[in-house]
Design a protein around this motif. Structure first.
Motif, PDB file in Angstrom:
ATOM      1  N   TYR A  35       0.868  -1.175   0.000  1.00  0.00           N
ATOM      2  CA  TYR A  35       0.000   0.000   0.000  1.00  0.00           C
ATOM      3  C   TYR A  35       0.903   1.222   0.000  1.00  0.00           C
ATOM      4  O   TYR A  35       1.815   1.322   0.821  1.00  0.00           O
ATOM      5  CB  TYR A  35      -0.902   0.011   1.237  1.00  0.00           C
ATOM      6  N   SER A  56      -2.955   0.289  -3.957  1.00  0.00           N
ATOM      7  CA  SER A  56      -2.678  -1.041  -3.441  1.00  0.00           C
ATOM      8  C   SER A  56      -2.303  -1.928  -4.622  1.00  0.00           C
ATOM      9  O   SER A  56      -2.976  -1.901  -5.661  1.00  0.00           O
ATOM     10  CB  SER A  56      -3.924  -1.572  -2.750  1.00  0.00           C
ATOM     11  N   TRP A 153      -4.354   7.856   6.425  1.00  0.00           N
ATOM     12  CA  TRP A 153      -4.860   6.799   5.562  1.00  0.00           C
ATOM     13  C   TRP A 153      -6.375   6.729   5.721  1.00  0.00           C
ATOM     14  O   TRP A 153      -6.889   6.873   6.837  1.00  0.00           O
ATOM     15  CB  TRP A 153      -4.270   5.451   5.979  1.00  0.00           C
ATOM     16  N   ILE A 157      -8.669   1.452   4.146  1.00  0.00           N
ATOM     17  CA  ILE A 157      -7.323   1.069   3.693  1.00  0.00           C
ATOM     18  C   ILE A 157      -6.404   0.877   4.899  1.00  0.00           C
ATOM     19  O   ILE A 157      -5.575  -0.033   4.919  1.00  0.00           O
ATOM     20  CB  ILE A 157      -6.742   2.130   2.729  1.00  0.00           C
ATOM     21  N   ASP A 158      -6.536   1.730   5.907  1.00  0.00           N
ATOM     22  CA  ASP A 158      -5.721   1.599   7.110  1.00  0.00           C
ATOM     23  C   ASP A 158      -5.953   0.234   7.749  1.00  0.00           C
ATOM     24  O   ASP A 158      -5.004  -0.462   8.117  1.00  0.00           O
ATOM     25  CB  ASP A 158      -6.060   2.730   8.087  1.00  0.00           C
ATOM     26  N   GLU A 160      -7.281  -2.528   6.281  1.00  0.00           N
ATOM     27  CA  GLU A 160      -6.861  -3.595   5.366  1.00  0.00           C
ATOM     28  C   GLU A 160      -5.343  -3.754   5.341  1.00  0.00           C
ATOM     29  O   GLU A 160      -4.829  -4.867   5.311  1.00  0.00           O
ATOM     30  CB  GLU A 160      -7.372  -3.305   3.950  1.00  0.00           C
ATOM     31  N   SER A 161      -4.618  -2.641   5.350  1.00  0.00           N
ATOM     32  CA  SER A 161      -3.160  -2.712   5.240  1.00  0.00           C
ATOM     33  C   SER A 161      -2.486  -3.212   6.516  1.00  0.00           C
ATOM     34  O   SER A 161      -1.327  -3.588   6.492  1.00  0.00           O
ATOM     35  CB  SER A 161      -2.600  -1.349   4.868  1.00  0.00           C
TER      36      SER A 161
END
Length: 176
Positions: A35, A56, A153, A157-158, A160-161
């Motif tokens: 990411y 990503s 973020w 996304i924060d 998921e990453s």
């Protein structure tokens, strides 16, 4: 002359206010993804939007490219600058679709080897990361960066990453 000075002042002010404090890259071994928090600016036009683009990519599509620039100063000395660019290729090809810089305060080659070892073998295969801090922390003398927006973020996304994918529970099979 006035328009040139206005353009320069606007460009400089916008560069300080719009450029994020950092452009971090996250590596998620469980998902085999990276990411990146990318920022692109247009140096010649300070009046168009300069977006922050969070991307990503699959780890299998990432390549490292080492670059080296040499310059001769007006005093005759040689300056050499090196670095590593992460290039993302289209799946099944070598066509580059995105690039971003892998910057660090340590040796570029050793950090790339560290990342590859981590992504292939996990935390047990590498020593603890030498430097892992908040990307919004600034040193006392970084006054201009205090005006820059903090790294933020998006929540999805924060999450998921930083996490492993959740597997759906197996459905209970009823026997007749």
């Amino acid at each position: 002359m006035l328009s040139l000075v206005t353009w320069q002042a606007t460009s400089f002010a916008r560069l300080i206010r719009a450029t994020p404090r950092d452009e971090p890259i996250r590596f998620n071994r469980a998902r085999q993804k990276i990411y990146a928090y990318n920022f692109t600016f247009c140096w010649w036009n300070p009046f168009i939007p300069w977006p922050i683009k969070i991307v990503s990519y699959d780890w299998k599509d990432v390549r490292a490219e080492r670059w080296r620039k040499q310059a001769v100063t007006h005093q005759g000395s040689h300056l050499v600058k090196t670095g590593i660019m992460l290039s993302v290729v289209e799946p099944g090809t070598n066509k580059v679709i995105d690039r971003f810089s892998l910057s660090n305060t340590y040796g570029e080659e050793s950090i790339w080897a560290y990342i590859c070892t981590y992504m292939q073998h996990g935390l047990d295969a590498v020593s603890p990361a030498p430097h892992n801090e908040d990307h919004n922390l600034l040193l006392w003398y970084q006054f201009a960066k205090r005006l820059a927006p903090e790294v933020k973020w998006p929540e999805a996304i924060d999450h998921e990453s930083r996490t492993a994918p959740q597997t759906a529970p197996l459905a209970q099979v009823e026997s007749p």
